[in-house]
Design a protein around this motif. Structure first.
Motif, PDB file in Angstrom:
ATOM      1  N   ALA A   1     -51.400  81.496  15.748  1.00 37.53           N
ATOM      2  CA  ALA A   1     -50.984  80.539  16.771  1.00 37.53           C
ATOM      3  C   ALA A   1     -49.769  81.131  17.482  1.00 37.53           C
ATOM      4  CB  ALA A   1     -50.630  79.200  16.125  1.00 37.53           C
ATOM      5  N   PRO A   2     -49.630  80.898  18.781  1.00 36.26           N
ATOM      6  CA  PRO A   2     -48.481  81.459  19.497  1.00 36.26           C
ATOM      7  C   PRO A   2     -47.164  80.865  19.014  1.00 36.26           C
ATOM      8  CG  PRO A   2     -49.704  79.941  20.896  1.00 36.26           C
ATOM      9  CD  PRO A   2     -50.499  80.107  19.642  1.00 36.26           C
ATOM     10  N   GLY A   3     -46.139  81.710  18.979  1.00 37.86           N
ATOM     11  CA  GLY A   3     -44.819  81.252  18.570  1.00 37.86           C
ATOM     12  C   GLY A   3     -43.892  82.414  18.317  1.00 37.86           C
ATOM     13  N   GLY A   4     -42.689  82.104  17.869  1.00 40.08           N
ATOM     14  CA  GLY A   4     -41.715  83.143  17.580  1.00 40.08           C
ATOM     15  C   GLY A   4     -40.387  82.560  17.158  1.00 40.08           C
ATOM     16  N   VAL A   5     -39.389  83.417  17.066  1.00 39.64           N
ATOM     17  CA  VAL A   5     -38.079  83.054  16.548  1.00 39.64           C
ATOM     18  C   VAL A   5     -37.262  82.325  17.610  1.00 39.64           C
ATOM     19  CG1 VAL A   5     -35.923  83.983  15.589  1.00 39.64           C
ATOM     20  CG2 VAL A   5     -38.113  85.004  14.958  1.00 39.64           C
ATOM     21  N   LEU A   6     -36.605  81.252  17.182  1.00 36.32           N
ATOM     22  CA  LEU A   6     -35.705  80.525  18.063  1.00 36.32           C
ATOM     23  C   LEU A   6     -34.467  81.364  18.357  1.00 36.32           C
ATOM     24  CD1 LEU A   6     -35.595  76.927  16.534  1.00 36.32           C
ATOM     25  CD2 LEU A   6     -36.704  77.625  18.652  1.00 36.32           C
ATOM     26  N   GLU A   7     -33.982  81.260  19.574  1.00 29.22           N
ATOM     27  CA  GLU A   7     -32.719  81.885  19.916  1.00 29.22           C
ATOM     28  C   GLU A   7     -31.591  81.018  19.365  1.00 29.22           C
ATOM     29  OE1 GLU A   7     -32.891  82.546  24.141  1.00 29.22           O
ATOM     30  OE2 GLU A   7     -34.615  83.883  23.926  1.00 29.22           O
ATOM     31  N   LEU A   8     -30.437  81.607  19.116  1.00 25.13           N
ATOM     32  CA  LEU A   8     -29.342  80.942  18.418  1.00 25.13           C
ATOM     33  C   LEU A   8     -28.944  79.602  19.029  1.00 25.13           C
ATOM     34  CD1 LEU A   8     -27.382  81.120  16.066  1.00 25.13           C
ATOM     35  CD2 LEU A   8     -25.813  82.351  17.563  1.00 25.13           C
ATOM     36  N   ASN A   9     -28.782  79.525  20.339  1.00 26.63           N
ATOM     37  CA  ASN A   9     -28.327  78.290  20.977  1.00 26.63           C
ATOM     38  C   ASN A   9     -29.451  77.496  21.623  1.00 26.63           C
ATOM     39  OD1 ASN A   9     -25.557  78.639  20.352  1.00 26.63           O
ATOM     40  ND2 ASN A   9     -25.453  80.227  21.917  1.00 26.63           N
ATOM     41  N   GLU A  10     -30.675  77.691  21.140  1.00 22.21           N
ATOM     42  CA  GLU A  10     -31.850  77.059  21.740  1.00 22.21           C
ATOM     43  C   GLU A  10     -32.303  75.883  20.888  1.00 22.21           C
ATOM     44  OE1 GLU A  10     -35.699  79.055  23.718  1.00 22.21           O
ATOM     45  OE2 GLU A  10     -35.284  79.706  21.674  1.00 22.21           O
TER      46      GLU A  10
ATOM     47  N   SER B   1     -37.479  73.243  23.238  1.00 24.26           N
ATOM     48  CA  SER B   1     -37.367  74.234  24.330  1.00 24.26           C
ATOM     49  C   SER B   1     -37.820  75.605  23.847  1.00 24.26           C
ATOM     50  CB  SER B   1     -35.921  74.320  24.840  1.00 24.26           C
ATOM     51  OG  SER B   1     -35.540  73.112  25.447  1.00 24.26           O
ATOM     52  N   GLY B   2     -37.453  75.966  22.628  1.00 25.53           N
ATOM     53  CA  GLY B   2     -37.873  77.249  22.064  1.00 25.53           C
ATOM     54  C   GLY B   2     -39.379  77.318  21.882  1.00 25.53           C
ATOM     55  N   LEU B   3     -39.970  76.227  21.426  1.00 29.93           N
ATOM     56  CA  LEU B   3     -41.428  76.164  21.267  1.00 29.93           C
ATOM     57  C   LEU B   3     -42.106  76.372  22.616  1.00 29.93           C
ATOM     58  CD1 LEU B   3     -44.022  75.464  19.633  1.00 29.93           C
ATOM     59  CD2 LEU B   3     -43.550  73.061  20.214  1.00 29.93           C
ATOM     60  N   ARG B   4     -41.653  75.651  23.619  1.00 31.31           N
ATOM     61  CA  ARG B   4     -42.254  75.787  24.948  1.00 31.31           C
ATOM     62  C   ARG B   4     -42.088  77.203  25.492  1.00 31.31           C
ATOM     63  NH1 ARG B   4     -39.955  70.023  26.400  1.00 31.31           N
ATOM     64  NH2 ARG B   4     -41.837  68.787  26.058  1.00 31.31           N
ATOM     65  N   ARG B   5     -40.902  77.790  25.320  1.00 26.67           N
ATOM     66  CA  ARG B   5     -40.648  79.152  25.801  1.00 26.67           C
ATOM     67  C   ARG B   5     -41.556  80.151  25.106  1.00 26.67           C
ATOM     68  NH1 ARG B   5     -38.316  83.075  23.417  1.00 26.67           N
ATOM     69  NH2 ARG B   5     -37.236  81.767  21.900  1.00 26.67           N
ATOM     70  N   GLU B   6     -41.636  80.089  23.789  1.00 25.40           N
ATOM     71  CA  GLU B   6     -42.451  81.044  23.031  1.00 25.40           C
ATOM     72  C   GLU B   6     -43.925  80.953  23.415  1.00 25.40           C
ATOM     73  OE1 GLU B   6     -41.974  83.568  21.079  1.00 25.40           O
ATOM     74  OE2 GLU B   6     -39.813  83.443  20.860  1.00 25.40           O
ATOM     75  N   VAL B   7     -44.453  79.735  23.517  1.00 26.13           N
ATOM     76  CA  VAL B   7     -45.868  79.567  23.874  1.00 26.13           C
ATOM     77  C   VAL B   7     -46.117  80.093  25.282  1.00 26.13           C
ATOM     78  CG1 VAL B   7     -47.691  77.877  24.348  1.00 26.13           C
ATOM     79  CG2 VAL B   7     -46.311  77.683  22.258  1.00 26.13           C
ATOM     80  N   GLN B   8     -45.222  79.785  26.209  1.00 24.38           N
ATOM     81  CA  GLN B   8     -45.394  80.246  27.585  1.00 24.38           C
ATOM     82  C   GLN B   8     -45.315  81.767  27.659  1.00 24.38           C
ATOM     83  OE1 GLN B   8     -43.370  81.675  30.199  1.00 24.38           O
ATOM     84  NE2 GLN B   8     -45.116  81.374  31.572  1.00 24.38           N
ATOM     85  N   GLU B   9     -44.377  82.371  26.939  1.00 24.07           N
ATOM     86  CA  GLU B   9     -44.243  83.828  26.955  1.00 24.07           C
ATOM     87  C   GLU B   9     -45.485  84.529  26.416  1.00 24.07           C
ATOM     88  OE1 GLU B   9     -39.392  84.211  26.320  1.00 24.07           O
ATOM     89  OE2 GLU B   9     -40.727  84.821  24.699  1.00 24.07           O
ATOM     90  N   GLU B  10     -46.152  83.914  25.443  1.00 24.94           N
ATOM     91  CA  GLU B  10     -47.295  84.567  24.799  1.00 24.94           C
ATOM     92  C   GLU B  10     -48.638  84.192  25.397  1.00 24.94           C
ATOM     93  OE1 GLU B  10     -46.963  84.044  20.565  1.00 24.94           O
ATOM     94  OE2 GLU B  10     -45.090  85.178  20.499  1.00 24.94           O
ATOM     95  N   THR B  11     -48.700  83.087  26.161  1.00 33.30           N
ATOM     96  CA  THR B  11     -49.994  82.622  26.663  1.00 33.30           C
ATOM     97  C   THR B  11     -50.046  82.334  28.161  1.00 33.30           C
ATOM     98  OG1 THR B  11     -49.535  80.268  26.342  1.00 33.30           O
ATOM     99  CG2 THR B  11     -50.458  81.485  24.443  1.00 33.30           C
ATOM    100  N   GLY B  12     -48.908  82.074  28.778  1.00 33.50           N
ATOM    101  CA  GLY B  12     -48.887  81.611  30.162  1.00 33.50           C
ATOM    102  C   GLY B  12     -49.070  80.113  30.286  1.00 33.50           C
ATOM    103  N   LEU B  13     -49.240  79.408  29.174  1.00 36.35           N
ATOM    104  CA  LEU B  13     -49.495  77.970  29.193  1.00 36.35           C
ATOM    105  C   LEU B  13     -48.216  77.160  29.038  1.00 36.35           C
ATOM    106  CD1 LEU B  13     -52.616  77.844  26.852  1.00 36.35           C
ATOM    107  CD2 LEU B  13     -52.588  77.731  29.359  1.00 36.35           C
ATOM    108  N   GLU B  14     -48.198  76.008  29.674  1.00 35.85           N
ATOM    109  CA  GLU B  14     -47.164  75.008  29.449  1.00 35.85           C
ATOM    110  C   GLU B  14     -47.757  73.992  28.486  1.00 35.85           C
ATOM    111  OE1 GLU B  14     -46.112  73.518  33.305  1.00 35.85           O
ATOM    112  OE2 GLU B  14     -45.822  75.556  34.067  1.00 35.85           O
ATOM    113  N   ILE B  15     -46.958  73.570  27.511  1.00 37.02           N
ATOM    114  CA  ILE B  15     -47.493  72.669  26.472  1.00 37.02           C
ATOM    115  C   ILE B  15     -46.562  71.495  26.241  1.00 37.02           C
ATOM    116  CG2 ILE B  15     -48.856  74.395  25.257  1.00 37.02           C
ATOM    117  CD1 ILE B  15     -45.599  73.399  23.707  1.00 37.02           C
TER     118      ILE B  15
END
Length: 146
Positions: free
Chosen positions: A35-44, A48-62
């Motif tokens: 499943a798309p995802g990744g590590v949260l940034e320190l101040n995130e 927001s981190g979930l949405r960023r990771e999914v968008q970076e890996e898929t192009g989708l907004e969720i």
């Protein structure tokens, strides 16, 4: 606190379509299906981190619907928060982090992914209403979990 006793936090989105299938990406770095995802940034914040990771890996907004699991990689000290999600926009595109996509059933997820990552999809598709809590070694689930 020394570096060896710290944890990192990751997020993943199990995106479910109207047929009850989950979206898996094939990662460029290791070829694994997850499943798309990744590590949260320190101040995130988490969502927001979930949405960023999914968008970076898929192009989708969720939009996350439900926290479906908390998983700890005991070998590397990574705690993953996994959410069941639905698509709100965007379109699937391969990225620097993903080289292929596949909509899968629970049985297909068991075949394509190692146990430690397939269980995230299975827990999200089960939709019990409460998060599973599990530990793994990066490949296999350790213990029974709850």
């Amino acid at each position: 606190m020394d570096q060896d006793s710290r944890h990192s936090v990751s997020v993943a989105g199990v995106i479910v379509d109207d047929q009850g299938r989950a979206l898996l990406i094939q990662r460029r770095d290791n070829g694994h299906w997850e499943a798309p995802g990744g590590v949260l940034e320190l101040n995130e914040d988490i969502i927001s981190g979930l949405r960023r990771e999914v968008q970076e890996e898929t192009g989708l907004e969720i939009e996350p619907e439900l926290l479906t699991g908390v998983y700890k990689n005991m070998k590397h000290g990574i705690v993953a928060l996994v959410f069941r999600c639905h698509i709100t926009g965007g379109s699937l595109v391969v990225t620097d982090e993903s080289k292929a996509f596949r909509w899968v059933t629970a049985d297909e997820a068991r075949v394509l992914s190692v146990q430690a990552f397939a269980i995230r999809v299975l827990d999200a598709l089960a939709g019990t209403g409460y998060p599973a809590v599990r530990e793994h070694d990066g490949v296999r689930i350790l213990g029974a979990g709850i």
